[in-house]
Design a protein around this motif. Structure first.
Motif, PDB file in Angstrom:
ATOM      1  N   LEU A  85      42.384  74.083  61.429  1.00 18.27           N
ATOM      2  CA  LEU A  85      42.550  74.774  60.025  1.00 18.27           C
ATOM      3  C   LEU A  85      41.816  74.223  59.052  1.00 18.27           C
ATOM      4  CD1 LEU A  85      46.654  74.857  59.667  1.00 18.27           C
ATOM      5  CD2 LEU A  85      44.971  76.693  60.666  1.00 18.27           C
ATOM      6  N   SER A  86      41.010  75.075  58.337  1.00 16.16           N
ATOM      7  CA  SER A  86      40.400  74.787  57.137  1.00 16.16           C
ATOM      8  C   SER A  86      41.000  74.837  55.910  1.00 16.16           C
ATOM      9  CB  SER A  86      39.082  75.867  56.956  1.00 16.16           C
ATOM     10  OG  SER A  86      39.419  77.039  56.647  1.00 16.16           O
ATOM     11  N   ASP A  87      40.571  74.295  55.072  1.00 20.81           N
ATOM     12  CA  ASP A  87      41.235  74.003  53.800  1.00 20.81           C
ATOM     13  C   ASP A  87      41.769  75.768  53.131  1.00 20.81           C
ATOM     14  OD1 ASP A  87      38.668  74.707  52.843  1.00 20.81           O
ATOM     15  OD2 ASP A  87      38.462  73.286  51.340  1.00 20.81           O
ATOM     16  N   THR A  88      40.809  76.697  53.388  1.00 19.03           N
ATOM     17  CA  THR A  88      41.057  77.906  53.025  1.00 19.03           C
ATOM     18  C   THR A  88      42.221  78.401  53.720  1.00 19.03           C
ATOM     19  OG1 THR A  88      39.117  78.759  54.077  1.00 19.03           O
ATOM     20  CG2 THR A  88      38.972  78.438  51.808  1.00 19.03           C
ATOM     21  N   ASP A  89      42.250  78.392  55.069  1.00 12.59           N
ATOM     22  CA  ASP A  89      43.236  78.739  55.947  1.00 12.59           C
ATOM     23  C   ASP A  89      44.600  78.259  55.554  1.00 12.59           C
ATOM     24  OD1 ASP A  89      41.397  79.786  57.645  1.00 12.59           O
ATOM     25  OD2 ASP A  89      41.388  78.142  59.139  1.00 12.59           O
ATOM     26  N   VAL A  90      44.444  76.873  55.000  1.00 10.99           N
ATOM     27  CA  VAL A  90      45.920  76.191  54.580  1.00 10.99           C
ATOM     28  C   VAL A  90      46.163  77.176  53.261  1.00 10.99           C
ATOM     29  CG1 VAL A  90      46.747  74.284  53.345  1.00 10.99           C
ATOM     30  CG2 VAL A  90      45.406  74.196  55.373  1.00 10.99           C
ATOM     31  N   LEU A  91      45.623  77.426  52.489  1.00 12.85           N
ATOM     32  CA  LEU A  91      45.834  78.222  51.174  1.00 12.85           C
ATOM     33  C   LEU A  91      46.678  79.550  51.465  1.00 12.85           C
ATOM     34  CD1 LEU A  91      42.706  77.815  48.751  1.00 12.85           C
ATOM     35  CD2 LEU A  91      45.052  76.482  48.957  1.00 12.85           C
ATOM     36  N   THR A  92      45.950  80.377  52.556  1.00 12.05           N
ATOM     37  CA  THR A  92      46.722  81.398  52.999  1.00 12.05           C
ATOM     38  C   THR A  92      48.025  81.253  53.387  1.00 12.05           C
ATOM     39  OG1 THR A  92      44.311  82.546  53.456  1.00 12.05           O
ATOM     40  CG2 THR A  92      46.415  83.489  54.460  1.00 12.05           C
ATOM     41  N   LEU A  93      48.062  80.042  54.414  1.00 13.49           N
ATOM     42  CA  LEU A  93      49.468  79.779  55.053  1.00 13.49           C
ATOM     43  C   LEU A  93      50.454  79.571  53.989  1.00 13.49           C
ATOM     44  CD1 LEU A  93      47.991  77.986  58.062  1.00 13.49           C
ATOM     45  CD2 LEU A  93      49.265  80.086  58.164  1.00 13.49           C
ATOM     46  N   GLN A  94      50.028  78.699  53.093  1.00 16.31           N
ATOM     47  CA  GLN A  94      50.881  77.951  52.173  1.00 16.31           C
ATOM     48  C   GLN A  94      51.465  79.487  51.043  1.00 16.31           C
ATOM     49  OE1 GLN A  94      48.583  75.005  50.038  1.00 16.31           O
ATOM     50  NE2 GLN A  94      49.881  73.544  50.778  1.00 16.31           N
ATOM     51  N   THR A  95      50.544  80.310  50.921  1.00 13.07           N
ATOM     52  CA  THR A  95      50.955  81.300  49.984  1.00 13.07           C
ATOM     53  C   THR A  95      51.958  82.368  50.739  1.00 13.07           C
ATOM     54  OG1 THR A  95      48.705  81.268  48.882  1.00 13.07           O
ATOM     55  CG2 THR A  95      50.038  83.391  48.745  1.00 13.07           C
ATOM     56  N   ILE A  96      51.584  82.419  52.043  1.00  9.67           N
ATOM     57  CA  ILE A  96      52.544  83.488  52.850  1.00  9.67           C
ATOM     58  C   ILE A  96      53.837  82.739  53.011  1.00  9.67           C
ATOM     59  CG2 ILE A  96      52.860  84.373  55.098  1.00  9.67           C
ATOM     60  CD1 ILE A  96      50.085  84.963  55.188  1.00  9.67           C
ATOM     61  N   ASN A  97      53.748  81.518  53.192  1.00 10.71           N
ATOM     62  CA  ASN A  97      55.095  80.756  53.409  1.00 10.71           C
ATOM     63  C   ASN A  97      55.946  80.702  52.107  1.00 10.71           C
ATOM     64  OD1 ASN A  97      56.593  77.608  53.587  1.00 10.71           O
ATOM     65  ND2 ASN A  97      56.863  79.191  55.256  1.00 10.71           N
ATOM     66  N   GLY A  98      55.347  80.484  50.869  1.00 10.04           N
ATOM     67  CA  GLY A  98      55.964  80.536  49.754  1.00 10.04           C
ATOM     68  C   GLY A  98      56.480  81.904  49.426  1.00 10.04           C
ATOM     69  N   LEU A  99      55.835  82.873  49.858  1.00  8.14           N
ATOM     70  CA  LEU A  99      56.478  84.378  49.282  1.00  8.14           C
ATOM     71  C   LEU A  99      57.573  84.742  50.276  1.00  8.14           C
ATOM     72  CD1 LEU A  99      53.023  86.247  49.082  1.00  8.14           C
ATOM     73  CD2 LEU A  99      54.712  85.589  47.189  1.00  8.14           C
ATOM     74  N   ARG A 100      57.491  84.146  51.676  1.00 10.78           N
ATOM     75  CA  ARG A 100      58.749  84.430  52.575  1.00 10.78           C
ATOM     76  C   ARG A 100      59.767  83.708  52.017  1.00 10.78           C
ATOM     77  NH1 ARG A 100      62.044  80.984  54.851  1.00 10.78           N
ATOM     78  NH2 ARG A 100      60.373  79.593  54.763  1.00 10.78           N
ATOM     79  N   ASP A 101      59.754  82.730  51.464  1.00 12.09           N
ATOM     80  CA  ASP A 101      60.760  81.447  51.275  1.00 12.09           C
ATOM     81  C   ASP A 101      61.382  82.320  50.063  1.00 12.09           C
ATOM     82  OD1 ASP A 101      62.226  79.001  51.181  1.00 12.09           O
ATOM     83  OD2 ASP A 101      61.513  79.024  49.335  1.00 12.09           O
ATOM     84  N   ALA A 102      60.866  82.848  49.194  1.00 11.03           N
ATOM     85  CA  ALA A 102      61.510  83.624  47.980  1.00 11.03           C
ATOM     86  C   ALA A 102      62.200  84.896  48.372  1.00 11.03           C
ATOM     87  CB  ALA A 102      60.310  83.904  46.692  1.00 11.03           C
ATOM     88  N   ALA A 103      61.378  85.639  49.125  1.00 12.07           N
ATOM     89  CA  ALA A 103      61.910  86.959  49.692  1.00 12.07           C
ATOM     90  C   ALA A 103      63.264  86.741  50.592  1.00 12.07           C
ATOM     91  CB  ALA A 103      60.918  87.706  50.707  1.00 12.07           C
TER      92      ALA A 103
END
Length: 349
Positions: A85-103
């Motif tokens: 994983l690259s650092d930009t891959d991590v940003l995408t994954l963290q965002t999706i995971n955070g949105l999923r957690d809220a949803a």
């Protein structure tokens, strides 16, 4: 592919397909949280399959359960033996995971544009990982029609956030009686800002209230979401072959920190001062290793320390150049010396 990895990969494909199917459905009932939950699950299965395929472990010694999403991301980014994983891959994954957690655990309101960005960026990243780790072309495993489609054309991130902030301002206007809807939309944007800063926690009600208060006075959305303002979307192709990736315009530097570090997110924290991170000169590094200066230089060259941006950086203070090393350089050299002694390295010069 190992049997366990193959099984997990198929689970990932199943959840990805369901996520895309939900995105494309004409009925909005449960659509937003369904897309996010299934996409997040597809990535957790893909990350675990990738870790196993590259020789890593997804279960700690003596543990009854496999590691979670955050630990999978951490391994895929910071474990040099399996890194994919690259650092930009991590940003995408963290965002999706955070949105999923809220949803999944509370409420979340997202515009069609925002959901589109996350769905398309997620699909692109899934395709990238599948190709990099397994050398699999994703289009051979999904029907060509199973791709996110949107009735509204995507805009760039600057225009998108500007539009979202203006919409939230309208919802917060006196007598609008749509404060809850405004808070839900604001939460979705705050999650992305937090993810970029390496903060995996959900924004609190207090933080959202303060953000809403600042929003009414802000003249530029970049004042509210400074980290998001450093990002952009790169788009290649069109139709079924569309790739959408989150990229860093100015760069949001990341660094790996020990798990459990106070204030740190899943993987990354903002590096405020480079000299605080690269805090060792050659002689200081030698002292930490218990080696002479020349032998330290030999070890640095042998183990490729200067080729690792997490271990070394050439910095300038004013017009004076410095070679600086991070604490990670100590760990990397010590680990290398377990397989080859400094005497052997010195004699091979």
């Amino acid at each position: 592919m190992r049997k366990e990895a193959k099984h997990l990969y198929q689970k990932a494909i199943d959840s990805l397909t369901l996520s895309i199917e939900l995105f494309n459905r004409p009925n909005d009932c449960g659509r937003i949280h369904g897309v996010l939950i299934f996409m997040n699950h597809s990535f957790e299965m893909l990350l675990k399959a990738s870790i196993i395929h590259k020789g890593g472990k997804i279960k700690e010694k003596g543990a009854k359960e496999t590691i979670g999403f955050g630990a999978c991301v951490r391994k895929g980014f910071s474990d040099n033996t399996i890194k994919f994983l690259s650092d930009t891959d991590v940003l995408t994954l963290q965002t999706i995971n955070g949105l999923r957690d809220a949803a999944q655990h509370y409420t979340l309101e997202m515009s069609e544009q925002y959901l589109y960005f996350q769905a398309q960026a997620g699909l692109t990243l899934f395709r990238d990982i599948a190709k990099k780790v397994f050398n699999i072309d994703l289009k051979t495993q999904l029907p060509v029609r199973v791709l996110p489609l949107s009735t509204t054309p995507p805009m760039d991130i600057q225009a998108f956030f500007s539009t979202e902030v203006q919409e939230i301002k309208k919802l917060l206007a006196p007598k609008s009686r749509k404060k809850l809807e405004a808070t839900e939309k604001l939460r979705a944007l705050a999650i992305m800002e937090n993810a970029i800063q390496g903060n995996e926690s959900q924004p609190s009600d207090t933080e959202l209230k303060a953000l809403a208060k600042r929003l009414s006075k802000a003249t530029n959305w970049g004042q509210l979401f400074p980290s998001v303002s450093t990002l952009s979307f790169t788009q290649n192709g069109y139709g079924p072959s569309l790739d959408l990736r989150i990229t860093k315009s100015e760069g949001v530097p990341v660094t790996v920190v020990p798990e459990g570090t106070p204030g740190a997110g899943v993987v990354a924290i903002k590096r405020v001062n480079e000299l605080d991170f690269y805090n060792l000169g050659r002689d200081q590094l030698a002292k930490k290793l218990g080696l002479t200066g020349p032998k330290t230089t030999a070890a640095v060259k042998h183990f490729g320390i200067k080729d690792d941006p997490e271990c070394f950086k050439h910095l300038k203070v004013g017009n004076v150049p410095f070679d600086r090393y991070s604490q990670k350089a100590i760990e990397k050299i010590k680990e290398g010396l377990k397989t080859k002694t400094i005497e052997e390295i010195w004699n091979e010069r």
